[in-house]
Design an enzyme around this catalytic site. Structure first.
Site, PDB file in Angstrom:
ATOM      1  N   THR A  83      58.875  66.563  70.748  1.00 45.23           N
ATOM      2  CA  THR A  83      58.789  66.527  69.083  1.00 45.23           C
ATOM      3  C   THR A  83      59.693  65.642  68.691  1.00 45.23           C
ATOM      4  O   THR A  83      59.599  64.785  67.748  1.00 45.23           O
ATOM      5  CB  THR A  83      59.313  67.985  68.654  1.00 45.23           C
ATOM      6  OG1 THR A  83      58.500  68.929  69.207  1.00 45.23           O
ATOM      7  CG2 THR A  83      59.149  68.243  67.148  1.00 45.23           C
TER       8      THR A  83
ATOM      9  N   GLY B 112      58.874  68.652  77.694  1.00 42.30           N
ATOM     10  CA  GLY B 112      59.453  69.821  76.973  1.00 42.30           C
ATOM     11  C   GLY B 112      59.089  69.948  75.654  1.00 42.30           C
ATOM     12  O   GLY B 112      58.930  68.698  74.820  1.00 42.30           O
ATOM     13  N   CYS B 113      59.006  70.859  74.850  1.00 39.12           N
ATOM     14  CA  CYS B 113      58.689  71.059  73.881  1.00 39.12           C
ATOM     15  C   CYS B 113      59.454  70.342  72.687  1.00 39.12           C
ATOM     16  O   CYS B 113      59.037  69.436  71.935  1.00 39.12           O
ATOM     17  CB  CYS B 113      58.321  72.490  73.375  1.00 39.12           C
ATOM     18  SG  CYS B 113      59.639  73.546  73.435  1.00 39.12           S
ATOM     19  N   ASN B 114      60.800  70.655  72.707  1.00 39.95           N
ATOM     20  CA  ASN B 114      61.700  69.879  72.033  1.00 39.95           C
ATOM     21  C   ASN B 114      61.777  68.413  72.099  1.00 39.95           C
ATOM     22  O   ASN B 114      61.906  67.506  71.218  1.00 39.95           O
ATOM     23  CB  ASN B 114      63.228  70.462  72.362  1.00 39.95           C
ATOM     24  CG  ASN B 114      63.211  71.910  71.880  1.00 39.95           C
ATOM     25  OD1 ASN B 114      62.912  72.383  70.949  1.00 39.95           O
ATOM     26  ND2 ASN B 114      64.068  72.592  72.878  1.00 39.95           N
ATOM     27  N   ALA B 115      61.804  68.058  73.475  1.00 41.88           N
ATOM     28  CA  ALA B 115      61.991  66.845  73.835  1.00 41.88           C
ATOM     29  C   ALA B 115      60.969  65.904  73.215  1.00 41.88           C
ATOM     30  O   ALA B 115      61.027  64.924  72.447  1.00 41.88           O
ATOM     31  CB  ALA B 115      61.796  66.567  75.087  1.00 41.88           C
TER      32      ALA B 115
END
Length: 358
Positions: A164, A159-162
């Protein structure tokens, strides 16, 4: 010979970014693209910026269409790829950009996603620190997730947020300089991370001139993924994480500001060294000079995570500000980088550290 590639969900944002990067990859040949609601239409009708792929037509997303390729990338909504991946019988490497194969805990899946649980695949964040190997906490370079990716046949892109947030915090966890409790992270995110489907709250008229928090109060689906990664980095218990994303009017990008308590008695120099040492030799994760912090604009189109680190001595906390392009390093870039490693291709092949400006 080049590896034959299929991309499922090619008409969406993540699928389009995969295709943009794959189009210039010297080792991959895009042979098949699928899109459920757009099957039968030219790819270029959905992705008009991909001029070099104008010859491709979207097909139905079925196991029969996808099977037989060397590599299949899935860019489908959460819950949609698991049933398909289970039916593949002749695919050397499958990479899922959705959430279906990320979580090792069935209870976490039930609590944050619901529906059928699918087995966890090898996690696709090559730079992520993995604890429990010689050198972790001992002043040497710790093990990395890329070691698990070598030779993998099934990969779960992050996941992109995860990813990061996990990349922001893992160095401090692994080095033992921050506490795993009372971690706070606030993210400014572009709406492309929510996909291409039409939703009122994602319309330009709803986003321009405003910042909109969502999934407030511990409900965001990326929370267990972050906790899982930080446990893997050496957190002795499940980290306590307050996670608040905010939609802002930029089409792509994440600016994640994460803070954590510094372990008492740890010097500011040792705190900063944890991050500098962790990423000193990484191609795609860069710790900026002291006092310098990243902008999302500097990561657009690039497979880079730029990171600034500050020590708030009055509060006893470290502050990490990380910027990524959510569609590039956050999704498609991570997927291709991981696929390169799995297939024994040089890791940076087809990926750039250079963004687009202005």
């Amino acid at each position: 010979m080049k590896y034959s590639v299929a991309v499922a969900g090619a008409s969406g944002y993540a699928g389009g970014e995969l295709l943009r990067l794959l189009a210039d990859h010297p080792e991959f040949e895009i042979r098949t693209v699928t899109g459920h609601s757009n099957a039968g239409k030219p790819l270029i009708a959905s992705q008009p910026h991909l001029r070099s792929l104008a010859h491709l037509t979207l097909q139905e997303t079925t196991p029969e269409v996808l099977d037989g390729h060397d590599v299949v990338f899935f860019a489908l909504p959460h819950g949609a790829s698991g049933a398909l991946t289970a039916q593949l019988t002749n695919v050397r490497l499958a990479v899922d950009c959705g959430a279906d194969h990320r979580l090792t805990s069935e209870a976490d899946w039930a609590a944050f996603y619901g529906g059928d649980y699918n087995e966890a695949w090898t996690y696709g964040v090559p730079e992520l620190i993995v604890a429990g190997e010689p050198g972790v906490g001992g002043g040497q370079s710790p093990a990395r997730q890329r070691e698990a990716l070598a030779g993998a046949t099934r990969i779960a892109a992050p996941g992109c947020n995860a990813s990061t947030v996990a990349l922001s915090l893992a160095p401090g966890i692994a080095a033992g300089v921050i506490e795993p409790a009372d971690i706070v992270t606030v993210l400014a995110v572009g709406p492309s991370g929510a996909g291409k489907a039409a939703h009122t709250h994602l319309l330009g008229a709803e986003l321009m001139g405003t910042a909109n928090p969502y999934a407030v109060g511990g409900t965001h689906r990326h929370i267990p993924e972050i906790q899982q990664a930080l446990r893997g980095a050496g957190a002795p218990e499940t980290p306590t994480l307050s996670f608040t994303p905010v939609l802002v009017p930029m089409s792509r990008g994440i600016l994640a500001t994460s803070t954590a308590r510094i372990v008492p008695g740890t010097s500011a120099a040792d705190v900063r060294a944890a991050w500098e040492n962790a990423y000193a030799d990484e191609t795609f994760v860069h710790v900026l000079p002291e006092g310098v912090f990243p902008r999302t604009a500097d990561t657009v189109g690039a497979n880079t995570c730029l990171m600034g680190v500050a020590i708030d001595e009055a509060a006893g906390r470290v502050v990490i500000v990380a910027a990524v392009d959510n569609l590039a390093k956050g999704t498609a870039g991570a997927a291709i980088q991981s696929a390169n490693i799995a297939l024994g291709i040089p890791e940076a092949t087809g990926l750039s550290v250079n963004g687009v400006a202005p």
